[in-house]
Design a protein around this motif. Structure first.
Motif, PDB file in Angstrom:
ATOM      1  N   HIS A 220      -9.942  -3.572 -18.180  1.00  0.00           N
ATOM      2  CA  HIS A 220      -8.750  -4.398 -18.413  1.00  0.00           C
ATOM      3  C   HIS A 220      -8.309  -5.017 -17.094  1.00  0.00           C
ATOM      4  N   GLN A 221      -7.432  -5.993 -17.170  1.00  0.00           N
ATOM      5  CA  GLN A 221      -6.847  -6.612 -15.981  1.00  0.00           C
ATOM      6  C   GLN A 221      -5.527  -7.256 -16.366  1.00  0.00           C
TER       7      GLN A 221
ATOM      8  N   SER B 199     -10.544  -6.549 -11.549  1.00  0.00           N
ATOM      9  CA  SER B 199     -10.517  -5.832 -12.824  1.00  0.00           C
ATOM     10  C   SER B 199     -10.177  -4.379 -12.545  1.00  0.00           C
TER      11      SER B 199
ATOM     12  N   LEU C  66      -9.413 -15.332 -16.858  1.00  0.00           N
ATOM     13  CA  LEU C  66      -9.640 -13.894 -16.958  1.00  0.00           C
ATOM     14  C   LEU C  66      -8.632 -13.316 -17.942  1.00  0.00           C
TER      15      LEU C  66
ATOM     16  N   ALA D 122     -10.359  -7.913 -19.390  1.00  0.00           N
ATOM     17  CA  ALA D 122     -11.262  -8.014 -18.236  1.00  0.00           C
ATOM     18  C   ALA D 122     -12.539  -8.760 -18.567  1.00  0.00           C
TER      19      ALA D 122
END
Length: 737
Positions: free
Chosen positions: A373-374, A390, A708, A712
């Motif tokens: 995830h990010q 990330s 993005l 992620a």
């Protein structure tokens, strides 16, 4: 007063050696289950529940009648001890900042509630959905770390109690600052508020009368819970009492149980050190908190410091309404903690009238996953590559350098040149300079990386790691200095070595108003859009960090990055209104200030040849005259998916800034939709990554938009200029610039 009583099972059997307390004085039950305790009238008295037992564990005693506590096994099969077959794993849910309110949709009455924006957020329903989600994901119990209510009134406490009584799983609670604000909204002659400053004062009796003890402890499912009242200690009302409680409780707890602390905000340095010392080495497992309405996760000395966003509306950092699932696994000598966030609310229904599928011509897109995830952060380009942050499943921050190869198909080749772990927590800022890639983490870890190999050149940790929430990308000045920080402290470093030239600590009171944006540097000043209640826009002398100028008191805080315009000036978005202003960077003098239409946003404006372009928090595009701030036009982006925003559970959002592209200004919204803003017929949908986006997109080369998403995944979209003659001139102008 002196009280007497007993702790028994529901069958009348005695329970000996059970701790009984009012949070200040302690006693233990005798062999026959009886006890005697000295306390103060009106103060709740409670039982420290032993492992495997529950029941009515607190009461308001009187001196005239003995107090009877009756406990029963917490398991449905009547066994007071956890089952041995799967007792090595425990899952529970962490909720916070539910802000249950007796008002709905009236902005004039709201304190923290999303109703301040008039979107009729129902936080009582939100609490119900969050608890059901916790149970559906297998949580054995839930904890709520404060701000249960919005106003701290008896009616709101009643709503919380009704929700907890109907909950599908047991729930443990501690108060937050809003639970001590009843005197603001329903004042009583007996009120004696204590405290002050940005968060105000506290009164305590309303919470204690309705909800029970403000600090307590219990052994629950193999974990020792230590619950504290952070705000009353912050106000100086009972900080010493709570520290004494910590010492007494941890000295007498069941040996070997790991300690999990429940508190509305992370404790100060002294209190954390006290807990860690008295918990014994390796026993302090986690401190769970909220208050900031933002996600934070880090590990300090083996202890997980976890702050979870609000359960019923979007966070200040654009995090969705969510709760955190925590899984504890017991080994032969250690206990492992894993955690992940899940949505707290049902996914909003998509409007049947949303005109998206019929109007969208999807650009050629290549997608490549790089992590788990990010959230937030920035992208950077270097030559024909992309550098993207990330986080992995444990929340550690990584950087990945990607090389794209245009094959002419819908699946262009993406090569990973390197991936490196650069911090224990997520990365929120990336920039390049001095032949390095520079990354900054949420907790203030700075890392310089070799762009060719990903090898680390140096690492520097800013102070106040446990409480820092650094969202802004550092500034690289023309004089070769790296400026990084927020209202909790700003540092000037040598980007080649990481050596600190100067550090300016505690520029103001650190609290929940986050520093959202990145500043700008002149030849002598670093101008920073600091959050927090006391400082605001602040200019520091690059030589030594002294304050050159700052916002006048009472100025609404900044909510975006500073954007340079005409060399000497900057543009800045502020929370109130919201408003956009143009200011002189050398003095801070405002040249003009314009109130915009729409809700709170952190998306900075974009300067084009003709106008200033920006989109406010619910999808309203504005074009303004750069010289005078006049609004030239205002248009809605139609067909948006329902999402959320800061203090909102509805609407959509614009957490990122528009990007210059061959199509002109393009913005990626929170829902992943991509919009061309300068169109004769209004904003036009030109792409959709079909996933939330909170990281700032960037253009790679002339026509590749890099996006993005929060899962992620890096999306590379081929943004080509349209063939219409009226827009080719604009493309030529854009390419020339």
């Amino acid at each position: 007063m002196q009280i007497t009583g007993a702790v028994l099972t529901i069958h009348g059997d005695t329970l000996a050696g059970i701790a009984v307390s009012d949070g200040r004085t302690w006693t233990f039950t005798r062999d026959d289950g009886s006890f005697s305790l000295h306390t103060v009238p009106g103060r709740p008295v409670w039982v420290r529940r032993p492992n495997g037992w529950t029941g009515r564990w607190w009461q308001h005693p009187t001196a005239e009648e003995p107090v009877l506590f009756q406990l029963h096994p917490s398991r449905a099969d009547g066994d007071p001890q956890p089952a041995s077959a799967s007792s090595n794993e425990l899952r529970f849910a962490h909720l916070t900042d539910t802000h249950v309110s007796a008002i709905d949709g009236d902005p004039s009455q709201a304190v923290e509630l999303a109703a301040r924006y008039g979107d009729h957020t129902d936080t009582t329903s939100g609490l119900h959905h969050a608890l059901q989600a916790a149970a559906d994901h297998g949580a054995a119990f839930a904890v709520i770390t404060g701000d249960l209510t919005d106003h701290g009134t008896p009616e709101e406490f009643g709503r919380v109690l009704n929700s907890l009584a109907a909950a599908p799983l047991p729930v443990e609670i501690v108060p937050g600052n809003h639970d001590h604000y009843g005197h603001r909204h329903q004042p009583h002659p007996s009120d004696t508020p204590h405290g002050g400053g940005f968060l105000g004062a506290a009164t305590l009796t309303r919470y204690e009368q309705a909800m029970g003890p403000r600090w307590w402890s219990a052994d629950l499912a193999g974990v020792h819970l230590l619950a504290l009242d952070w705000f009353s200690a912050w106000c100086g009302i009972d900080d010493t009492d709570q520290q004494r409680f910590v010492i007494a409780d941890l000295a007498t707890r069941t040996p070997g149980l790991p300690v999990v602390v429940l508190t509305h905000d992370q404790p100060d340095h002294d209190t954390l050190a006290l807990i860690r010392y008295n918990a014994a080495p390796g026993s302090l497992l986690a401190i769970l908190s909220g208050h900031w309405h933002a996600d934070a996760r880090r590990t300090v000395g083996g202890c997980h410091l976890l702050s979870t966003p609000a359960a019923s509306f979007g966070g200040l950092d654009w995090s969705p309404p969510q709760l955190r699932l925590i899984t504890l696994t017991t080994g032969s000598e250690t206990m492992d903690l894993r955690h992940d966030t899940i949505p707290a609310l049902p996914k909003p229904p998509r409007s049947p009238t949303t005109p998206r599928a019929d109007t969208l011509t999807t650009p050629r897109t290549t997608s490549h996953p790089i992590g788990a995830h990010q959230h937030l952060g920035t992208l950077e380009t270097l030559a024909d590559t992309v550098i993207a942050p990330s986080a992995d499943i444990n929340g550690a921050g990584h950087l990945t350098r990607l090389l794209t190869s245009n094959t002419g198909s819908n699946n262009d080749r993406v090569d990973v040149l390197w991936t490196v772990r650069v911090a224990d927590e997520p990365i929120t800022g990336v920039l390049t300079g001095h032949d390095q890639v520079l990354a900054c983490s949420h907790a203030g870890t700075l890392t310089a990386i070799d762009p060719a190999t990903g090898a680390t050149h140096w690492t520097r940790h800013l102070p106040h790691r446990q409480q820092r929430r650094l969202l802004a990308t550092p500034i690289l000045t023309v004089t070769g200095r790296l400026i990084v920080g927020d209202v909790g402290g700003v540092a000037c470093l040598d980007p080649d070595t990481g050596d600190v030239a100067w550090h300016r600590d505690q520029l103001g009171q650190v609290d929940t108003l986050l520093t959202y944006g990145t500043g700008l540097a002149t030849d002598r000043l670093a101008v920073l859009p600091l959050g927090g209640p006391t400082q605001g826009l602040t200019a520091l002398d690059l030589r030594d960090g002294t304050i050159a100028w700052t916002d006048p008191p009472g100025t609404p805080p900044p909510s975006s990055s500073l954007v340079a315009i005409d060399g000497t000036d900057a543009l800045l978005l502020r929370t109130a209104g919201p408003t956009l202003e143009r200011l002189d960077l050398s003095t801070g003098q405002t040249r003009w200030r314009t109130t915009l239409t729409g809700r709170f946003s952190t998306a900075a404006p974009l300067v084009t040849d003709e106008a200033i372009v920006l989109v406010t928090g619910d999808g309203i595009a504005h074009r303004l005259d750069p010289d005078h701030g006049d609004i030239l036009d205002r248009q809605h982006l139609h067909g948006l998916r329902p999402t959320y925003g800061p203090y909102r559970s509805t609407g959509t959002g614009a957490p990122t800034t528009p990007v210059h592209t061959p199509l002109g200004p393009v913005i990626v919204l929170l829902d992943g939709s991509i919009w061309q803003l300068d169109c004769p017929d209004g904003p036009r949908l030109v792409g959709d990554v079909a996933a939330p986006v909170t990281t700032q997109p960037i253009l790679l080369g002339l026509n590749t938009l890099v996006v993005l998403s929060t899962d992620a995944v890096v999306h590379l979209l081929d943004i080509n200029a349209p063939s219409a003659p009226s827009t080719r001139a604009g493309l030529a102008s854009w390419q020339a610039s």
